[in-house]
Design an enzyme around this catalytic site. Structure first.
Site, PDB file in Angstrom:
ATOM      1  N   ASN A 184       7.662  -4.703  -9.751  1.00 48.62           N
ATOM      2  CA  ASN A 184       6.292  -5.916  -8.197  1.00 48.62           C
ATOM      3  C   ASN A 184       5.976  -6.479  -8.814  1.00 48.62           C
ATOM      4  OD1 ASN A 184       5.104  -6.591  -6.575  1.00 48.62           O
ATOM      5  ND2 ASN A 184       5.508  -4.682  -5.481  1.00 48.62           N
TER       6      ASN A 184
ATOM      7  N   GLU B 129       9.188  -8.510  -4.248  1.00 48.14           N
ATOM      8  CA  GLU B 129       7.297  -9.411  -4.180  1.00 48.14           C
ATOM      9  C   GLU B 129       7.189 -10.824  -5.115  1.00 48.14           C
ATOM     10  OE1 GLU B 129       3.553  -8.519  -2.359  1.00 48.14           O
ATOM     11  OE2 GLU B 129       3.536  -6.637  -3.358  1.00 48.14           O
TER      12      GLU B 129
ATOM     13  N   ASP C  76      10.205  -0.722  -5.680  1.00 46.60           N
ATOM     14  CA  ASP C  76       8.698  -0.394  -4.980  1.00 46.60           C
ATOM     15  C   ASP C  76       8.731   0.270  -3.658  1.00 46.60           C
ATOM     16  OD1 ASP C  76       5.985  -0.126  -3.671  1.00 46.60           O
ATOM     17  OD2 ASP C  76       5.447  -2.471  -3.367  1.00 46.60           O
TER      18      ASP C  76
ATOM     19  N   ASN D  17       6.811   2.624  -2.232  1.00 49.12           N
ATOM     20  CA  ASN D  17       5.931   2.915  -1.031  1.00 49.12           C
ATOM     21  C   ASN D  17       5.654   4.142  -1.079  1.00 49.12           C
ATOM     22  OD1 ASN D  17       4.150   0.027  -1.367  1.00 49.12           O
ATOM     23  ND2 ASN D  17       5.574  -0.665   0.171  1.00 49.12           N
TER      24      ASN D  17
ATOM     25  N   ASP E 126       6.576   3.149  -8.155  1.00 47.99           N
ATOM     26  CA  ASP E 126       8.342   2.333  -7.792  1.00 47.99           C
ATOM     27  C   ASP E 126       8.973   4.061  -9.093  1.00 47.99           C
ATOM     28  OD1 ASP E 126       7.095  -0.232  -7.788  1.00 47.99           O
ATOM     29  OD2 ASP E 126       5.523   0.886  -8.491  1.00 47.99           O
TER      30      ASP E 126
ATOM     31  N   ASP F 148      -0.463  -5.730 -10.449  1.00 47.08           N
ATOM     32  CA  ASP F 148      -0.885  -4.577  -9.373  1.00 47.08           C
ATOM     33  C   ASP F 148      -0.309  -3.924  -9.885  1.00 47.08           C
ATOM     34  OD1 ASP F 148       0.673  -5.787  -7.031  1.00 47.08           O
ATOM     35  OD2 ASP F 148      -1.977  -4.816  -5.687  1.00 47.08           O
ATOM     36  N   HIS F 149       1.130  -3.899 -10.229  1.00 48.08           N
ATOM     37  CA  HIS F 149       1.812  -2.911 -10.533  1.00 48.08           C
ATOM     38  C   HIS F 149       2.651  -3.401 -10.831  1.00 48.08           C
ATOM     39  CE1 HIS F 149       4.026  -1.366  -6.604  1.00 48.08           C
ATOM     40  NE2 HIS F 149       2.792  -2.587  -5.882  1.00 48.08           N
TER      41      HIS F 149
END
Length: 260
Positions: free
Chosen positions: A7, A34, A150, A152, A221, A250-251
């Site tokens: 991501n 993303e 991802d 989530n 993930d 951020d991933h």
DNA sequence: ATGCCTGGCGATGCCAGA
């Protein structure tokens, strides 16, 4: 065959970090989430110059998924089946043919779902029901298949540095984890947990409040492998160090290798 | 209890993320 998921939190903002990682990790396939770009705005030449075939499923501003592959991508499909009114770009799949096996690769960006309860959480749970249906169909096909991206979803308490902080969150609510488990219970293998046990393994650290420096992370993930695909897996790792670089997502990437 | 930080959009702050 090395297959990675990442991501990237905006392809245009991540051109430096993404090409640096690609050149060094050298995945055969990268499933990206993303991208935050329409298809026409995706910097495909950057990847084609590195020998990758590029397939995207983007939208303006948010979401968006892509596949980069050094092998040809066949039978590309965009969008998760089951709701023709869903306009969010969160799913792309394609087949690659390795030396010994063809593998169906699905890249996904599962909805965040916050705040819960509410319409966004309803959308997340409905999306996970559609994912379960697609997962069943992949098993019926019997071709080695994986679904990566991802999710989530924080599967277990050990997958968060501070699980108490997530108890009311859409990523960790019991209904979310139950929906994730229902897919695993169809017969999918969660690749990372098949190789590595115990706490302290994360794939996301918030930009805020010094989360990275405190190692306040979560593992969201994931790679889910069909039985025929799990038989081919030789490695699964998370590239944690990528989070410490300049202008990071951020991933961080997670990857598997398959004897395919 | 809330914002913290970041990207995208588009022109100014706001939404979304997790």
């Amino acid at each position: 065959m090395k297959i990675a998921s990442f991501n990237i939190n905006g392809v245009k903002a991540r051109i430096g970090a993404l090409t640096e990682w690609l050149d060094e990790a050298q995945p055969d396939v990268a499933l990206l989430q993303e991208i935050k770009s329409v298809d026409e705005g995706f910097p495909r030449e950057l990847f084609e110059d590195r020998g990758y075939n590029v397939e995207t499923h983007g939208q303006k501003g948010f979401n968006g998924v892509a596949i980069l592959s050094k092998l040809p991508l066949e039978d590309v499909r965009r969008g998760l089946p089951g709701d023709d009114s869903d306009e969010q770009a969160r799913w792309i799949e394609a087949t690659v043919v390795g030396d010994s096996h063809a593998v169906r690769l699905c890249g996904l960006y599962l909805p965040n779902g916050n705040p819960a309860p509410g319409p966004k959480y309803d959308y997340k749970l409905a999306w996970m029901e559609r994912l379960e249906a697609r997962a069943r169909a992949l098993l019926a096909d019997e071709m080695p298949a994986l679904m990566a991206g991802d999710y989530n979803v924080i599967p277990q308490a050990e997958d968060a540095a501070n699980p108490k902080a997530w108890e009311e969150d859409a990523l960790y609510l019991p209904q979310t984890r139950a929906a994730f488990r229902r897919i695993l219970n169809l017969g999918f293998t969660e690749a990372f947990r098949a190789r590595t046990q115990g706490p302290g393994h994360y794939s996301f650290w918030d930009y805020q409040a010094g989360a990275w420096n405190k190692n306040n992370g979560i593992r969201i993930d994931h790679f889910l492998l069909s039985p025929a695909c799990a038989d081919l897996m030789t490695h699964c790792e998370i590239d944690k160090e990528v989070r410490a670089r300049e202008k990071p997502s951020d991933h961080v990437p997670i990857w598997v290798t398959l004897a395919a």
